[in-house]
Design a protein around this motif. Structure first.
Motif, short mmCIF file in Angstrom:
data_model
loop_
_atom_site.label_atom_id
_atom_site.label_comp_id
_atom_site.label_asym_id
_atom_site.label_seq_id
_atom_site.Cartn_x
_atom_site.Cartn_y
_atom_site.Cartn_z
N ASP A 1 -1.07 -9.50 -0.63
CA ASP A 1 -2.33 -8.78 -0.38
C ASP A 1 -3.07 -9.51 0.72
N GLY B 1 -6.34 -9.69 3.32
CA GLY B 1 -7.71 -9.18 3.45
C GLY B 1 -8.47 -9.79 4.61
N VAL C 1 -4.99 -9.62 8.99
CA VAL C 1 -4.69 -8.18 9.18
C VAL C 1 -4.27 -7.92 10.62
N GLU D 1 -0.71 -6.35 11.98
CA GLU D 1 -0.66 -5.17 12.87
C GLU D 1 0.10 -5.48 14.15
N MET E 1 3.88 -1.82 4.97
CA MET E 1 2.45 -2.13 4.95
C MET E 1 1.71 -0.94 4.40
N LYS F 1 -2.24 0.42 3.01
CA LYS F 1 -3.67 0.17 2.90
C LYS F 1 -4.15 0.66 1.54
N GLY G 1 -9.81 -1.63 0.57
CA GLY G 1 -9.85 -2.20 1.91
C GLY G 1 -8.82 -3.27 2.16
N THR G 2 -8.08 -3.68 1.10
CA THR G 2 -7.04 -4.71 1.25
C THR G 2 -5.74 -4.05 1.72
N ASN G 3 -4.93 -4.81 2.46
CA ASN G 3 -3.62 -4.34 2.91
C ASN G 3 -2.54 -5.01 2.06
N ARG G 4 -1.68 -4.22 1.46
CA ARG G 4 -0.55 -4.76 0.70
C ARG G 4 0.69 -4.71 1.60
#
Length: 772
Positions: free
Chosen positions: A27, A29, A34, A38, A77, A79, A83-86
């Motif tokens: 996870d 954040g 992030v 990306e 990936m 979202k 608001g967290t990206n797993r």
């Protein structure tokens, strides 16, 4: 890629570490993290994963990140709504950071891929088998890793891959996992992993043993609870209410909540078990019950916080007591040492002095000044050792000794404990209580004080013991050796006057219900009250006389005769009656054969008139006035000195053959003794034999030798005050007593002339009226 060096975005991990061949959900954040993900997704999905050294750092610097990590591939990936990206990542290969190329939007690093270093294949194979066996044993104990995982791991042939997969399944600290990640040599990595699993296995074995022990203890407690509930139900059916079970329950609860040490709790529980099994009608049942109640009532660890502030203690001692400067000074020194050493161990103070001088109230003031509880035990008339050490529980009516009883009253382990009248203890066939006190007062022994009733040792080392006594000679020597004596000789008239005005009168006015303006006692009346109605070292009788004045004033006011009573020297006799005592006054004129000496008595000081008469006879020396052995010897010494110096003194050398000498000290009913009348007797003798008068304004004190030397005496302060009271203006004192002059109150000292002498010739020069 050139020479295994590539540039990739860096994702710092907190509390996690990814091994090669390991697939893991993360996870993400933080903004930088992030952005790094990306950037990787826009490229070939490759990213470098390295752990932070400290989990708590939110925005790490390059120095906060381990150099060795894993080259990984971002598989997916997603979202999340919060608001967290797993992110799903897979570790590919070990790599090491060479340098950071960018730190702005995200960390970009240049890394070097690390190759595995293999050794002897057979050695690695043996280590693999040991590792698998240990891992299997660990899985059986922990039960946190499934059997399927072990089956999957068992099929791996590559030793490097096996080590990484097993390490990823173990609950190791990040620091230990990082150490494994940094080991390039496969053999060393396998050995390290075997060591770590062995340690984890030992910890799990220990946890299992503790778990079994706790479970057994819980089962026992549950069983006891169930049986007690059954017993309660049976008693209820039989018509009994709580019975003994309720009593046992209450005692057990008190034991659990008490401040007793563990060893005492064990003793109490053992006695409680006996109490529970013995029938309530049994005599032993009440014995055990009383014993348990004593154990629970005693303080075992509760204490008051000491506030040993010297200025505060000095203020309280001055508030409660007037005078006694040397005594207060010694007490303050004692408290100062206690504060510096943070220990009570030291001499036991023993306040010695006549009745009524404030020994007990001084001990109370000490307790108040150090913020401790105060407890007093009177030892007057104690003659049985069991009074100190207690009785054995086998005796009927057995109770603990007075020390343990005092600790129960004190309710703390560090009270100020007053052993009152320690000189009044006696002994008989039942033992010697003063010998039992040796253990109580010895700082090296009293931490393990043993009372016969309590049986278990009790710690008295935190107690501040203070003893009081009237006579030092009555205290056994071994007991005296453990104490430091502080002598309180008594109060002077000046001190008594202040005590009466500042302490005794306000106290008696309150006790007799009189307002301050209803009774006024003038200073001259108080002084007359001290001189002619009391004769004591302390102020106990003085307080009684003031109380008597208050009662008489109350009667006058209530009768309506007067609204206010003023006591003066004139009307004191009308109110209290005739004086009870008289005090010595100096002669009205110079006398031949009469000298004024100064005496020290239990009630302070007094003047002593010594008269000498001679008449025809055969040299017989007669001494009257109820003189003690020492005074008789002083008279003999003075007589012998005069016989040896007849020529120098201008006395008939044959006077001892033609005259009888009679020395008399008036107030023949009062016993008199002491060496300090030596020079007074000699002066009176010389005056009688030479016909020279003795100056009426001169008083004297000092011991005499056969060679005429004047030796020092004691009690100069009290003697000087009595001389001042009698109207004497000049005092002849031994030269060695010069140091004691500063103890005399300044108001008295200024009115007196002190003549210091070391020989009788000097005494005669100043005492006798010069021949015309």
């Amino acid at each position: 890629m050139k020479n295994n060096i590539i540039q990739l975005p860096l994702l710092p991990l907190r509390g996690l570490l990814v091994f090669p061949s390991m697939v893991l959900h993360l996870d993400v954040g933080r903004d930088k993290s992030v952005t790094a993900i990306e950037k990787a997704m826009m490229g070939d999905h490759q990213i470098f994963l390295a752990s932070q050294k400290e989990v708590s750092i939110e925005d790490p610097e390059p120095k906060d990140i381990y150099q060795v990590g894993s080259l990984a591939k971002v598989k997916q990936m997603l979202k999340l709504p919060n608001g967290t990206n797993r992110v799903l990542v897979e570790g590919i290969q070990r790599a090491e950071i060479i340098r950071f190329t960018d730190k702005k939007e995200h960390f970009n690093v240049e890394i070097k891929l690390l190759e595995e270093e293999h050794g002897e294949p057979n050695e690695e194979e043996a280590l693999m088998r040991s590792l698998l066996e240990l891992f299997g044993q660990y899985i059986k104990i922990s039960r946190k890793i499934t059997e399927e995982t072990f089956a999957t791991v068992s099929d791996i042939d590559d030793p490097a891959n096996l080590a990484d997969i097993i390490a990823s399944h173990l609950p190791l600290k990040t620091k230990d996992k990082q150490e494994l990640l940094e080991i390039k040599n496969v053999k060393q990595r396998l050995e390290k992993l075997i060591e770590l699993i062995s340690n984890e296995k030992k910890v799990l074995d220990l946890e299992k043993k503790i778990g079994k022990r706790v479970k057994t203890s819980m089962e026992k407690t549950q069983k006891e609870y169930y049986l007690r509930e059954q017993l309660k139900a049976i008693q209820k059916e039989l018509g009994e209410k709580d019975g003994k079970t309720g009593e046992v329950g209450d005692l057990n609860e008190k034991i659990e909540q008490s401040d007793m040490p563990e060893r005492i709790v064990e003793v109490a529980k053992k006695e409680l078990d006996r109490f529970e099994k013995i029938p309530q009608s049994s005599a032993e049942s009440s014995v055990i019950r009383n014993y348990l109640e004593w154990l629970l009532a005693l303080p075992w660890s509760k204490k008051t916080n000491d506030t040993v502030e010297i200025k505060h203690a000095h203020r309280i001692l001055d508030e409660d007591h007037y005078g006694l400067d040397k005594v207060k000074e010694r007490i303050l020194e004692y408290l100062a040492v206690q504060k510096l050493t943070k220990s009570i161990k030291g001499p036991i103070l023993c306040l010695v002095g006549p009745p009524g001088v404030g020994k007990t109230s001084l001990a109370k003031s000490i307790a108040r000044s150090v913020n401790r509880n105060f407890v007093r035990v009177s030892l007057g008339g104690v003659r049985d050792e069991a009074e100190i050490r207690g009785h054995r529980r086998t005796y009927i009516g057995a109770i603990p000794g007075r020390i343990i009883q005092g600790m129960k009253k004190a309710k703390t382990i560090n009270p100020v404990f007053l052993l009152d009248e320690i000189d009044k203890m006696s002994n008989d066939f039942r033992g010697d209580p003063s010998s039992a006190m040796l253990e109580v007062l010895d700082p090296e022994q009293n931490s393990n004080f043993s009372d016969h009733y309590i049986e278990e040792t009790y710690d008295l080392s935190n107690v501040l013991f203070i003893a009081t006594a009237n006579y030092v000679n009555h205290i056994p020597q071994p007991l005296l050796d453990r104490m430091e004596l502080i002598s309180i000789a008594g109060y002077t008239e000046v001190e008594k006057l202040h005590i009466a005005k500042e302490h005794l009168l306000p106290k008696q006015l309150e006790e007799n219900g009189l307002e301050k303006n209803k009774l006024q006692i003038r200073d001259e009346a108080l002084l007359s009250l001290i001189r002619t109605y009391t004769r004591e070292a302390g102020v106990r009788n003085l307080e009684r006389q003031i109380a008597s004045l208050c009662r008489k004033a109350a009667k006058i006011i209530i009768s309506g005769d007067k609204k206010r009573v003023i006591v003066t020297k004139k009307n004191l006799v009308e109110i209290l009656g005739k004086p009870l005592y008289r005090y010595g006054r100096m002669e009205l004129e110079d006398q031949i054969g009469a000298a004024t000496g100064l005496a020290y008595t239990a009630a302070g000081g007094d003047i002593l008139s010594i008269e000498v008469s001679h008449y025809p006879g055969k040299g017989k020396l007669t001494l009257t006035g109820k003189l003690g052995e020492v005074m008789r010897e002083s008279a003999q010494a003075a007589f012998s000195y005069i016989r040896a110096r007849t020529n120098e003194l201008h006395i008939d050398p044959k006077f001892h053959e033609t005259y009888d000498i009679h020395i008399h000290v008036p107030e023949g009913a009062t016993p008199k003794d002491g060496p300090s009348a030596g020079i007074t007797m000699a002066t009176a003798l010389v005056s009688a034999l030479t016909g020279q008068a003795v100056k009426k304004e001169v008083g004297m004190t000092g011991e005499i030798t056969l060679r005429g030397r004047v030796l020092p005496i004691g009690g100069l302060k009290e003697k000087s005050l009595s001389a001042h009271r009698a109207g004497i203006t000049t005092i002849i004192i031994p030269e060695d007593n010069e140091r004691d002059i500063e103890d005399i109150p300044e108001s008295v000292r200024n009115d007196l002339t002190f003549i210091k002498v070391n020989h009788l010739d000097q005494v005669l020069k100043h005492a006798l009226v010069e021949e015309k």
